[in-house]
Design a protein around this motif. Sequence first.
Motif, PDB file in Angstrom:
ATOM      1  N   GLY A  39       0.823  -1.209   0.000  1.00  0.00           N
ATOM      2  CA  GLY A  39       0.000   0.000   0.000  1.00  0.00           C
ATOM      3  C   GLY A  39       0.856   1.257   0.000  1.00  0.00           C
ATOM      4  O   GLY A  39       0.584   2.216  -0.738  1.00  0.00           O
ATOM      5  N   ALA A  40       1.911   1.272   0.798  1.00  0.00           N
ATOM      6  CA  ALA A  40       2.814   2.434   0.833  1.00  0.00           C
ATOM      7  C   ALA A  40       3.462   2.654  -0.529  1.00  0.00           C
ATOM      8  O   ALA A  40       3.558   3.792  -1.010  1.00  0.00           O
ATOM      9  CB  ALA A  40       3.884   2.244   1.904  1.00  0.00           C
ATOM     10  N   VAL A  41       3.890   1.567  -1.156  1.00  0.00           N
ATOM     11  CA  VAL A  41       4.484   1.667  -2.496  1.00  0.00           C
ATOM     12  C   VAL A  41       3.450   2.197  -3.487  1.00  0.00           C
ATOM     13  O   VAL A  41       3.734   3.099  -4.282  1.00  0.00           O
ATOM     14  CB  VAL A  41       5.032   0.293  -2.956  1.00  0.00           C
ATOM     15  N   ASP A  42       2.244   1.652  -3.450  1.00  0.00           N
ATOM     16  CA  ASP A  42       1.191   2.075  -4.383  1.00  0.00           C
ATOM     17  C   ASP A  42       0.882   3.561  -4.248  1.00  0.00           C
ATOM     18  O   ASP A  42       0.787   4.279  -5.256  1.00  0.00           O
ATOM     19  CB  ASP A  42      -0.094   1.279  -4.137  1.00  0.00           C
ATOM     20  N   PHE A  43       0.729   4.032  -3.015  1.00  0.00           N
ATOM     21  CA  PHE A  43       0.393   5.444  -2.821  1.00  0.00           C
ATOM     22  C   PHE A  43       1.574   6.341  -3.200  1.00  0.00           C
ATOM     23  O   PHE A  43       1.374   7.425  -3.758  1.00  0.00           O
ATOM     24  CB  PHE A  43      -0.083   5.698  -1.388  1.00  0.00           C
ATOM     25  N   GLY A  44       2.792   5.886  -2.933  1.00  0.00           N
ATOM     26  CA  GLY A  44       3.967   6.651  -3.366  1.00  0.00           C
ATOM     27  C   GLY A  44       4.062   6.739  -4.883  1.00  0.00           C
ATOM     28  O   GLY A  44       4.324   7.806  -5.443  1.00  0.00           O
ATOM     29  N   LEU A  45       3.825   5.607  -5.556  1.00  0.00           N
ATOM     30  CA  LEU A  45       3.848   5.613  -7.019  1.00  0.00           C
ATOM     31  C   LEU A  45       2.705   6.441  -7.600  1.00  0.00           C
ATOM     32  O   LEU A  45       2.872   7.122  -8.618  1.00  0.00           O
ATOM     33  CB  LEU A  45       3.789   4.186  -7.568  1.00  0.00           C
ATOM     34  N   ALA A  46       1.534   6.375  -6.964  1.00  0.00           N
ATOM     35  CA  ALA A  46       0.404   7.186  -7.434  1.00  0.00           C
ATOM     36  C   ALA A  46       0.737   8.675  -7.353  1.00  0.00           C
ATOM     37  O   ALA A  46       0.454   9.441  -8.285  1.00  0.00           O
ATOM     38  CB  ALA A  46      -0.853   6.874  -6.622  1.00  0.00           C
ATOM     39  N   ALA A  47       1.359   9.087  -6.257  1.00  0.00           N
ATOM     40  CA  ALA A  47       1.766  10.499  -6.129  1.00  0.00           C
ATOM     41  C   ALA A  47       2.817  10.839  -7.182  1.00  0.00           C
ATOM     42  O   ALA A  47       2.759  11.910  -7.798  1.00  0.00           O
ATOM     43  CB  ALA A  47       2.312  10.754  -4.725  1.00  0.00           C
ATOM     44  N   PHE A  48       3.751   9.929  -7.411  1.00  0.00           N
ATOM     45  CA  PHE A  48       4.775  10.126  -8.440  1.00  0.00           C
ATOM     46  C   PHE A  48       4.123  10.366  -9.798  1.00  0.00           C
ATOM     47  O   PHE A  48       4.438  11.338 -10.493  1.00  0.00           O
ATOM     48  CB  PHE A  48       5.699   8.899  -8.499  1.00  0.00           C
ATOM     49  N   VAL A  49       3.212   9.492 -10.184  1.00  0.00           N
ATOM     50  CA  VAL A  49       2.559   9.621 -11.492  1.00  0.00           C
ATOM     51  C   VAL A  49       1.739  10.905 -11.553  1.00  0.00           C
ATOM     52  O   VAL A  49       1.793  11.635 -12.553  1.00  0.00           O
ATOM     53  CB  VAL A  49       1.688   8.389 -11.807  1.00  0.00           C
ATOM     54  N   ALA A  50       0.994  11.203 -10.500  1.00  0.00           N
ATOM     55  CA  ALA A  50       0.184  12.428 -10.486  1.00  0.00           C
ATOM     56  C   ALA A  50       1.067  13.656 -10.693  1.00  0.00           C
ATOM     57  O   ALA A  50       0.692  14.593 -11.421  1.00  0.00           O
ATOM     58  CB  ALA A  50      -0.592  12.538  -9.176  1.00  0.00           C
ATOM     59  N   LEU A  51       2.242  13.645 -10.091  1.00  0.00           N
ATOM     60  CA  LEU A  51       3.158  14.779 -10.237  1.00  0.00           C
ATOM     61  C   LEU A  51       3.894  14.772 -11.574  1.00  0.00           C
ATOM     62  O   LEU A  51       4.414  15.808 -11.993  1.00  0.00           O
ATOM     63  CB  LEU A  51       4.167  14.783  -9.079  1.00  0.00           C
ATOM     64  N   ARG A  52       3.937  13.650 -12.251  1.00  0.00           N
ATOM     65  CA  ARG A  52       4.586  13.550 -13.566  1.00  0.00           C
ATOM     66  C   ARG A  52       3.619  13.828 -14.710  1.00  0.00           C
ATOM     67  O   ARG A  52       4.049  14.042 -15.846  1.00  0.00           O
ATOM     68  CB  ARG A  52       5.196  12.159 -13.756  1.00  0.00           C
ATOM     69  N   LEU A  53       2.322  13.810 -14.472  1.00  0.00           N
ATOM     70  CA  LEU A  53       1.335  13.978 -15.545  1.00  0.00           C
ATOM     71  C   LEU A  53       1.576  15.246 -16.350  1.00  0.00           C
ATOM     72  O   LEU A  53       1.499  15.235 -17.588  1.00  0.00           O
ATOM     73  CB  LEU A  53      -0.091  13.975 -14.986  1.00  0.00           C
ATOM     74  N   HIS A  54       1.866  16.331 -15.679  1.00  0.00           N
ATOM     75  CA  HIS A  54       2.090  17.598 -16.375  1.00  0.00           C
ATOM     76  C   HIS A  54       3.279  17.487 -17.339  1.00  0.00           C
ATOM     77  O   HIS A  54       3.208  17.929 -18.482  1.00  0.00           O
ATOM     78  CB  HIS A  54       2.306  18.727 -15.373  1.00  0.00           C
ATOM     79  N   THR A  55       4.361  16.892 -16.868  1.00  0.00           N
ATOM     80  CA  THR A  55       5.547  16.710 -17.704  1.00  0.00           C
ATOM     81  C   THR A  55       5.232  15.821 -18.894  1.00  0.00           C
ATOM     82  O   THR A  55       5.629  16.117 -20.024  1.00  0.00           O
ATOM     83  CB  THR A  55       6.699  16.090 -16.879  1.00  0.00           C
ATOM     84  N   TRP A  56       4.510  14.739 -18.661  1.00  0.00           N
ATOM     85  CA  TRP A  56       4.156  13.823 -19.753  1.00  0.00           C
ATOM     86  C   TRP A  56       3.314  14.538 -20.803  1.00  0.00           C
ATOM     87  O   TRP A  56       3.529  14.388 -21.998  1.00  0.00           O
ATOM     88  CB  TRP A  56       3.393  12.626 -19.224  1.00  0.00           C
ATOM     89  N   LYS A  57       2.330  15.324 -20.339  1.00  0.00           N
ATOM     90  CA  LYS A  57       1.452  16.042 -21.287  1.00  0.00           C
ATOM     91  C   LYS A  57       2.242  17.085 -22.074  1.00  0.00           C
ATOM     92  O   LYS A  57       2.040  17.257 -23.275  1.00  0.00           O
ATOM     93  CB  LYS A  57       0.285  16.685 -20.539  1.00  0.00           C
ATOM     94  N   ALA A  58       3.157  17.786 -21.401  1.00  0.00           N
ATOM     95  CA  ALA A  58       3.978  18.791 -22.085  1.00  0.00           C
ATOM     96  C   ALA A  58       4.864  18.138 -23.148  1.00  0.00           C
ATOM     97  O   ALA A  58       5.008  18.671 -24.257  1.00  0.00           O
ATOM     98  CB  ALA A  58       4.825  19.560 -21.078  1.00  0.00           C
ATOM     99  N   ARG A  59       5.449  17.014 -22.818  1.00  0.00           N
ATOM    100  CA  ARG A  59       6.300  16.310 -23.798  1.00  0.00           C
ATOM    101  C   ARG A  59       5.472  15.785 -24.969  1.00  0.00           C
ATOM    102  O   ARG A  59       5.924  15.818 -26.112  1.00  0.00           O
ATOM    103  CB  ARG A  59       7.055  15.165 -23.116  1.00  0.00           C
ATOM    104  N   ALA A  60       4.271  15.309 -24.696  1.00  0.00           N
ATOM    105  CA  ALA A  60       3.402  14.821 -25.762  1.00  0.00           C
ATOM    106  C   ALA A  60       3.005  15.980 -26.688  1.00  0.00           C
ATOM    107  O   ALA A  60       2.981  15.828 -27.909  1.00  0.00           O
ATOM    108  CB  ALA A  60       2.165  14.157 -25.186  1.00  0.00           C
ATOM    109  N   ALA A  61       2.709  17.129 -26.100  1.00  0.00           N
ATOM    110  CA  ALA A  61       2.347  18.301 -26.899  1.00  0.00           C
ATOM    111  C   ALA A  61       3.513  18.777 -27.753  1.00  0.00           C
ATOM    112  O   ALA A  61       3.338  19.208 -28.899  1.00  0.00           O
ATOM    113  CB  ALA A  61       1.860  19.434 -25.998  1.00  0.00           C
ATOM    114  N   ALA A  62       4.724  18.678 -27.214  1.00  0.00           N
ATOM    115  CA  ALA A  62       5.912  19.094 -27.966  1.00  0.00           C
ATOM    116  C   ALA A  62       6.170  18.177 -29.149  1.00  0.00           C
ATOM    117  O   ALA A  62       6.716  18.617 -30.163  1.00  0.00           O
ATOM    118  CB  ALA A  62       7.124  19.129 -27.040  1.00  0.00           C
ATOM    119  N   ARG A  63       5.783  16.910 -29.025  1.00  0.00           N
ATOM    120  CA  ARG A  63       5.967  15.963 -30.131  1.00  0.00           C
ATOM    121  C   ARG A  63       4.994  16.219 -31.261  1.00  0.00           C
ATOM    122  O   ARG A  63       5.260  15.894 -32.413  1.00  0.00           O
ATOM    123  CB  ARG A  63       5.779  14.526 -29.644  1.00  0.00           C
ATOM    124  N   ASP A  64       3.821  16.730 -30.925  1.00  0.00           N
ATOM    125  CA  ASP A  64       2.756  16.958 -31.948  1.00  0.00           C
ATOM    126  C   ASP A  64       3.011  18.156 -32.805  1.00  0.00           C
ATOM    127  O   ASP A  64       3.760  18.956 -32.791  1.00  0.00           O
ATOM    128  CB  ASP A  64       1.394  17.086 -31.279  1.00  0.00           C
TER     129      ASP A  64
END
Length: 165
Positions: free
Chosen positions: A140-165
């Motif tokens: 559970g601790a790992v899952d919640f830590g990874l969930a926070a990681f992904v939530a905080l990375r979403l902006h970066t992922w979206k920005a990189r995807a937009a830059a590719r388009d």
Amino acid sequence: MTALAWIAIVVGSFVAVTFIPDWPWRHLGDPSHWGVIGYVAFLPLLVVSRNRTRREQSLLVSFLAAMPLIYIANALVFDASPTWLLIQGAGLLLFAAIALLGWRVAYGFIVVGLVGHGIWDLVHHGRTSFVPDWYTLACGAVDFGLAAFVALRLHTWKARAAARD
């Protein structure tokens, strides 16, 4: 945001380690310890893929889809009832479907899946004879830590995807 994302992983990992009762390699016949070893192997891969968005996403999606396998392995090794085995199989299908949605539809589903699996862990805490309580808390601790990681990375992922388009 990136630094906070990595801090979330460090905190989740640190909390998880506090629940693990013994070194995993002393218990290679116990699927719960396979999960610990798998997570330890997963972390360096995630670090190496940090600047490659699709690789990072594919690792997280694969990890999310595979997490329920530890519950199934525990159920098989420790002779859980057929009902529990069916429940674990349903969990595998559920989290694999959410992982697929995270890969194909929207990355936010990865966060949903990781939080959902953290809740799955906590629901199992103290309720099964085949999954040790330390594992439900550590996972559970790992899952919640990874969930926070992904939530905080979403902006970066979206920005990189937009830059590719």
